[in-house]
Design an enzyme around this catalytic site. Structure first.
Site, PDB file in Angstrom:
ATOM      1  N   ASP A  95       4.900  -0.241   5.410  1.00 16.66           N
ATOM      2  CA  ASP A  95       5.795   1.114   5.514  1.00 16.66           C
ATOM      3  C   ASP A  95       5.255   1.767   6.863  1.00 16.66           C
ATOM      4  OD1 ASP A  95       2.973   1.506   4.225  1.00 16.66           O
ATOM      5  OD2 ASP A  95       4.015   3.420   3.651  1.00 16.66           O
ATOM      6  N   GLU A 189       1.379   2.219   1.890  1.00 13.32           N
ATOM      7  CA  GLU A 189       0.138   2.796   2.223  1.00 13.32           C
ATOM      8  C   GLU A 189       0.146   4.197   2.608  1.00 13.32           C
ATOM      9  OE1 GLU A 189      -3.216   3.790   4.765  1.00 13.32           O
ATOM     10  OE2 GLU A 189      -1.079   3.838   5.403  1.00 13.32           O
TER      11      GLU A 189
HETATM   12 ZN   LIG Z   1      -1.639   2.977   9.012  1.00 15.83          ZN
END
Ligand SMILES: [Zn+2]
Length: 423
Positions: A95, A189
């Site tokens: 992401d 993340e």
């Molecule tokens: Zn990163």
């Protein structure tokens, strides 16, 4: 011996550079921005789309056990070729940050950077070495930037491209001794979710490395230890026309709490190893006020002291009005990975050795933030962080050096070699 272009740290890096750049340019065009408002994994469908592309490419490279699960995790294995060598993991996140647009990313490559100001075509975005000193040593490098109105997504697609180029190189060169490498690409993340769902047991590595850092040569085995702390003040709400002697205004009490917090204990007044209390949201009515903060330090005891300062300030202010109530709700967010990595010194040593073999002197940088490795290390998979060569993350000024990305890919190749020697 073939001559090497000066900006590359090794012939290996130069050999990897075209593949790293190719892959980066492909990956950043897929919008994989994560979304805090969505609870399922992955939080956005673009992460599955990028995952499908990676699955195809991992098959093409010749890796085994290539898999993408419903939650978005992509994993694969490059079998080792040395008896008894351990299994290590290389990780990057799928992401990109929700802080800036990740739609229609149009990367630009600026070959042989001349040290001047880079004016990008959209939104008047400018990369100025006077304000971005990291640009200065990149004269002669090939830089990748945005078109000015989106993020680039080198965070963490640079890390992803470097891992892919590294395993492609290792797969094509079976004569290089290597440990077994497990590749893992993880969703979400940036919203702190992916690592919580990562199946460490199925991954089967004894340690892992995220490629999610920044400056060339940087190595991180230390992150913030982190809590959130919300101060909730309940007042007594009465129609203002009938309020004489009755109204207790929670909003005004919240204002006094904010004024009472130490000015030196803020993100803007601290640096390096100092912690802070950061007020990031205030919602207040006369009846109820909520002050939301994040509290950070590198040391658990000092973190607890910062929370205590917040609590004491809130309680002292609210105690001046006996009819008001205050509650401080504290939640642990992620730990400093250091306390877990200290138990496995070989993990950091191997990374430092791989960086040195690339001809770089490693710099030890405690991250004023967290990584997937903070959560994974606490969950039992020791996971420090390596540089990627990307800069100005989460902004339209994000850029990456092709030469530095190639160095990071070369470090990943060398890391598999270092671990092959550690049986
Ligand atoms: Zn990163």
């Amino acid at each position: 011996m073939r001559g090497m272009t000066a900006a590359y740290t090794s012939e290996l890096a130069e050999a990897l550079s075209a593949d790293v750049l190719d892959r980066l340019l492909r990956y950043v065009r897929i919008d994989t921005q994560s979304d805090r408002a969505h609870a399922q994994s992955p939080s956005t469908p673009g992460q599955l789309e990028l995952g499908r592309l990676l699955v195809e490419e991992l098959h093409a490279i010749g890796l085994s056990d290539v898999a993408q699960d419903a939650a978005g995790f992509v994993t694969a294995t490059l079998p080792g070729n040395v008896d008894g060598a351990p299994v290590i993991g290389l990780l990057a996140h799928l992401d990109t940050s929700p802080d800036e647009s990740g739609t229609n990313v149009e990367p630009l490559v600026h070959p042989d950077y001349d040290g001047g100001v880079l004016a990008l075509p959209r939104r008047g975005t400018v990369l100025d070495p006077a304000r971005m000193p990291e640009l200065v040593p990149r004269i002669g490098h090939d830089l990748v930037t945005t078109s000015g109105d989106t993020l680039l997504g080198a965070d963490d697609k640079a890390g992803m491209a470097e891992i892919m180029a590294a395993v492609a190189h290792l797969a094509a060169h079976p004569e290089l001794p290597r440990a077994t490498v497990r590749v893992g690409f993880t969703p979400d993340e940036e919203i702190g979710e992916g690592a919580k769902l990562f199946d460490i047991e199925a991954f089967g590595a004894s340690c892992a490395y995220t490629l999610d850092g920044s400056e060339l040569g940087e190595f991180t085995d230390e992150t913030f230890t982190a809590s959130s702390a919300d101060v909730v003040i309940t007042g007594v709400d009465v129609h203002p026309g009938f309020a004489t002697g009755k109204l207790v205004n929670a909003a005004r009490l919240a204002g006094r709490v904010l004024a009472g917090l130490p000015a030196e204990l803020t993100p803007e007044a601290t640096s390096e190893r100092e912690g802070f209390v950061h007020v990031y949201s205030v919602e207040a009515t006369a009846g109820k006020a909520t002050i939301r903060t994040i509290v950070r330090d590198f040391d658990d005891e000092r973190l607890a002291q910062h929370v205590a300062v917040l609590r004491r300030t809130a309680e002292e202010v609210v105690a001046t009005e006996p009819r008001a109530r205050v509650e401080v709700e504290v939640a642990h967010q992620y730990p400093n990975m250091r306390s877990y990595l200290d138990r496995h010194p070989g993990v950091s040593d191997a990374a430092l050795e791989a960086i040195r073999r690339e001809g770089l002197e490693p710099t030890h940088v405690p991250i004023r933030g967290g990584t997937d490795g903070s959560i994974l290390s606490a969950r039992g998979l020791p996971t420090p962080n390596l540089f990627t060569g990307g800069h100005e993350y989460h902004s339209v000024r994000e850029w990456a050096s092709v030469q530095d990305m190639a160095s990071a890919a070369a470090v990943a190749v060398r890391l598999a070699g270092v671990w092959a020697e550690r049986r």
